[in-house]
Enzyme design. Structure first.
Site, PDB file in Angstrom:
ATOM      1  N   SER A  57       0.787  -0.976  -0.012  1.00 18.49           N
ATOM      2  CA  SER A  57      -0.078   0.050  -0.257  1.00 18.49           C
ATOM      3  C   SER A  57       0.977   1.274  -0.045  1.00 18.49           C
ATOM      4  CB  SER A  57      -0.990  -0.063   1.358  1.00 18.49           C
ATOM      5  OG  SER A  57      -1.234   1.352   1.686  1.00 18.49           O
TER       6      SER A  57
ATOM      7  N   GLU B 134       0.424   3.551   1.795  1.00 20.55           N
ATOM      8  CA  GLU B 134       0.453   3.958   3.343  1.00 20.55           C
ATOM      9  C   GLU B 134       1.979   3.631   3.834  1.00 20.55           C
ATOM     10  OE1 GLU B 134      -1.596   5.073   6.046  1.00 20.55           O
ATOM     11  OE2 GLU B 134      -2.622   6.081   4.176  1.00 20.55           O
TER      12      GLU B 134
ATOM     13  N   TYR C  24      -1.616   0.950  10.424  1.00 18.93           N
ATOM     14  CA  TYR C  24      -1.859   0.264   9.061  1.00 18.93           C
ATOM     15  C   TYR C  24      -0.597   0.277   8.308  1.00 18.93           C
ATOM     16  CZ  TYR C  24      -3.506  -0.934   4.401  1.00 18.93           C
ATOM     17  OH  TYR C  24      -3.874  -1.491   3.436  1.00 18.93           O
TER      18      TYR C  24
HETATM   19  O1  F7E Z   1      -9.630   7.804   3.324  1.00 17.05           O
HETATM   20  C1  F7E Z   1     -10.110  11.157   4.606  1.00 17.05           C
HETATM   21  C2  F7E Z   1      -9.034  10.261   5.296  1.00 17.05           C
HETATM   22  O2  F7E Z   1     -10.603   5.683   4.192  1.00 17.05           O
HETATM   23  C3  F7E Z   1      -9.031   8.501   2.244  1.00 17.05           C
HETATM   24  C4  F7E Z   1      -7.284   1.669   1.805  1.00 17.05           C
HETATM   25  O3  F7E Z   1      -7.521   1.057   0.673  1.00 17.05           O
HETATM   26  O4  F7E Z   1      -6.112   3.359   0.534  1.00 17.05           O
HETATM   27  C5  F7E Z   1      -7.149   3.374   1.634  1.00 17.05           C
HETATM   28  O5  F7E Z   1      -6.729   4.069   2.765  1.00 17.05           O
HETATM   29  C6  F7E Z   1      -8.927   9.874   2.785  1.00 17.05           C
HETATM   30  C7  F7E Z   1      -8.118  10.076   4.101  1.00 17.05           C
HETATM   31  O6  F7E Z   1      -8.704   5.537   2.617  1.00 17.05           O
HETATM   32  C8  F7E Z   1     -13.487  10.781   5.657  1.00 17.05           C
HETATM   33  O7  F7E Z   1      -8.787  10.921   6.289  1.00 17.05           O
HETATM   34  C9  F7E Z   1     -12.168  12.568   5.156  1.00 17.05           C
HETATM   35  O8  F7E Z   1      -7.235  11.284   3.942  1.00 17.05           O
HETATM   36  O9  F7E Z   1     -11.009   6.231   1.838  1.00 17.05           O
HETATM   37  P1  F7E Z   1     -10.336   6.358   3.094  1.00 17.05           P
HETATM   38  P2  F7E Z   1      -7.285   5.315   3.060  1.00 17.05           P
HETATM   39  O10 F7E Z   1      -7.471   5.837   4.368  1.00 17.05           O
HETATM   40  O11 F7E Z   1      -6.554   6.388   2.055  1.00 17.05           O
HETATM   41  C10 F7E Z   1      -4.725   2.993   1.122  1.00 17.05           C
HETATM   42  C11 F7E Z   1      -3.863   2.863  -0.198  1.00 17.05           C
HETATM   43  C12 F7E Z   1      -4.903   1.480   1.672  1.00 17.05           C
HETATM   44  O12 F7E Z   1      -3.727   0.810   1.643  1.00 17.05           O
HETATM   45  C13 F7E Z   1      -6.080   1.292   2.614  1.00 17.05           C
HETATM   46  O13 F7E Z   1      -6.511  -0.079   2.794  1.00 17.05           O
HETATM   47  O14 F7E Z   1     -10.388  10.400   3.071  1.00 17.05           O
HETATM   48  N1  F7E Z   1     -11.653  11.177   5.056  1.00 17.05           N
HETATM   49  N2  F7E Z   1     -13.407  12.166   5.983  1.00 17.05           N
HETATM   50  C14 F7E Z   1     -12.504  10.161   5.448  1.00 17.05           C
HETATM   51  N3  F7E Z   1     -12.039   8.941   5.227  1.00 17.05           N
HETATM   52  C15 F7E Z   1     -13.047   8.112   5.622  1.00 17.05           C
HETATM   53  N4  F7E Z   1     -13.045   6.513   5.402  1.00 17.05           N
HETATM   54  N5  F7E Z   1     -14.215   8.525   6.125  1.00 17.05           N
HETATM   55  C16 F7E Z   1     -14.610   9.995   6.553  1.00 17.05           C
HETATM   56  O15 F7E Z   1     -15.409  10.303   6.899  1.00 17.05           O
END
Ligand code: F7E
Length: 324
Positions: A130, A132, A154
């Site tokens: 990832s 990440e 993570y």
């Molecule tokens: O968040 C922001 C949050 O949860 C994206 C997984 O597939 O990609 C994914 O991880 C962004 C972040 O994905 C909300 O803070 C704002 O900046 O959709 P996400 P993620 O954390 O980037 C990576 C590459 C992986 O490997 C992971 O497994 O959006 N954000 N407001 C929010 N995110 C969520 N979930 N919910 C909110 O209300």
């Protein structure tokens, strides 16, 4: 006929990958978690097809934390290729479930590498790494040579799995590949990821079932691609002469706010009337400037993303409207 084994076959990527492999005439085996829905969400069409289910598609009950069950499933499947996609993949939740995330996402990968290495005919191994792992990177865009610097539990667990995959490749001669996957979305995305959360809410608001949408940091930026494109890259990664690591990304950054605007515009609503930011949904740490350079995947695998960010969000909104 090649045989593949997929952990996480019930998820977004696993189900698309199963479809791709079946279309390429593979026999596909997948591990499902005991107590899960058994693939009812995304595998239901494949399971309902008598020409496919139990003929070229087989599901095995095995948790990634259960070495014995995994070994039995692997021995039965005797795969040529293993695609390890299962993980605790929610970054926000990894702050609350630190140990669980490390057990499933980190140790789960090591467990599988060790099992695969000891099979009589070790199969090729793909690890879904990832973006990440880069956390707070000093260089932008990131590629396969960018130093790892995770800032979330993570990201740290994925870094462990990524390094172990490299160690098994170098020291045990395993054909082991890391796909360093940047965010990738589709209508099959889990409901607690931001793209799906927004698109679901937009459809619910449009149809009068929801009044508002609360989000965390809407200025957060990511490199968002389409899951079907990335699954093609995952497969290509194992079809080469030598094992290596590849970044799968679009090279373009967007803000959460851009998703909000696109999704509300698609249904003719003014987002400003419905969206609210809530401090509780902000993460203790959130990577900045994660944007990938997929040049190596293009050069070696001939891989390029074909579906745009705008198309993906439009498709997701339409799918949610249809579901309602
Ligand atoms: O968040 C922001 C949050 O949860 C994206 C997984 O597939 O990609 C994914 O991880 C962004 C972040 O994905 C909300 O803070 C704002 O900046 O959709 P996400 P993620 O954390 O980037 C990576 C590459 C992986 O490997 C992971 O497994 O959006 N954000 N407001 C929010 N995110 C969520 N979930 N919910 C909110 O209300």
């Amino acid at each position: 006929m090649k045989r593949a084994f997929i952990t996480g076959i019930e998820g977004q990527d696993g189900s698309y990958l199963a479809e791709l492999l079946l279309a390429n005439h593979y026999e596909v085996h997948g591990s499902i978690r005991p107590g899960s829905s058994g693939g009812e969400k995304h595998l239901s069409a494949l399971k309902a097809d008598p020409k496919i289910f139990q003929k070229t598609l087989f599901l095995h009950q095995a948790d990634v934390e259960d070495a014995n069950a995994l070994r039995t499933a692997l021995e039965q499947a005797a795969p040529d290729e293993v695609y390890h996609l299962a993980s605790q993949s929610h970054v926000g939740q990894s702050f609350e479930k630190v140990e669980e995330t490390c057990r499933i996402t980190g140790m789960g990968t090591l467990r599988l590498l060790e099992l695969v290495r000891k099979l009589p005919q070790p199969p090729r191994f793909f690890h879904a790494s990832s973006s990440e792992i880069f956390g707070s990177p000093e260089q932008s865009p990131q590629d396969e040579t960018t130093p790892v610097n995770p800032i979330t539990p993570y990201g740290s667990a994925k870094t462990f799995g990524t390094q172990m995959t490299r160690i098994y490749r170098r020291n045990f001669g395993l054909f082991a590949v890391n796909g360093i996957l940047f965010n990738h979305e589709s209508p099959r995305r889990g409901e607690n990821f931001v793209t799906r959360k927004i698109c679901r809410a937009v459809a619910a608001i449009k149809s009068g079932k929801q009044k508002e949408l609360t989000l965390g940091d809407t200025s957060a930026q990511r490199d968002w691609g389409n899951a079907r494109d990335y699954v093609r890259g995952i497969w290509l990664g194992l079809q080469q002469q030598t094992p290596d690591d590849y970044v799968f990304a679009t090279g373009r950054l967007h803000r959460v706010q851009d998703i909000v605007e696109l999704a509300f515009e698609a249904v003719g609503l003014d987002w400003q009337k419905y969206v609210r930011q809530e401090k509780q949904l902000f993460r203790p740490a959130d990577p900045r400037q994660l944007v990938g350079n997929p040049a190596k995947a293009k050069r070696i695998l001939g891989w390029e993303p074909q579906i745009s960010f705008e198309q993906t969000i439009a498709e997701m909104v339409q799918a949610e409207l249809k579901a309602i």
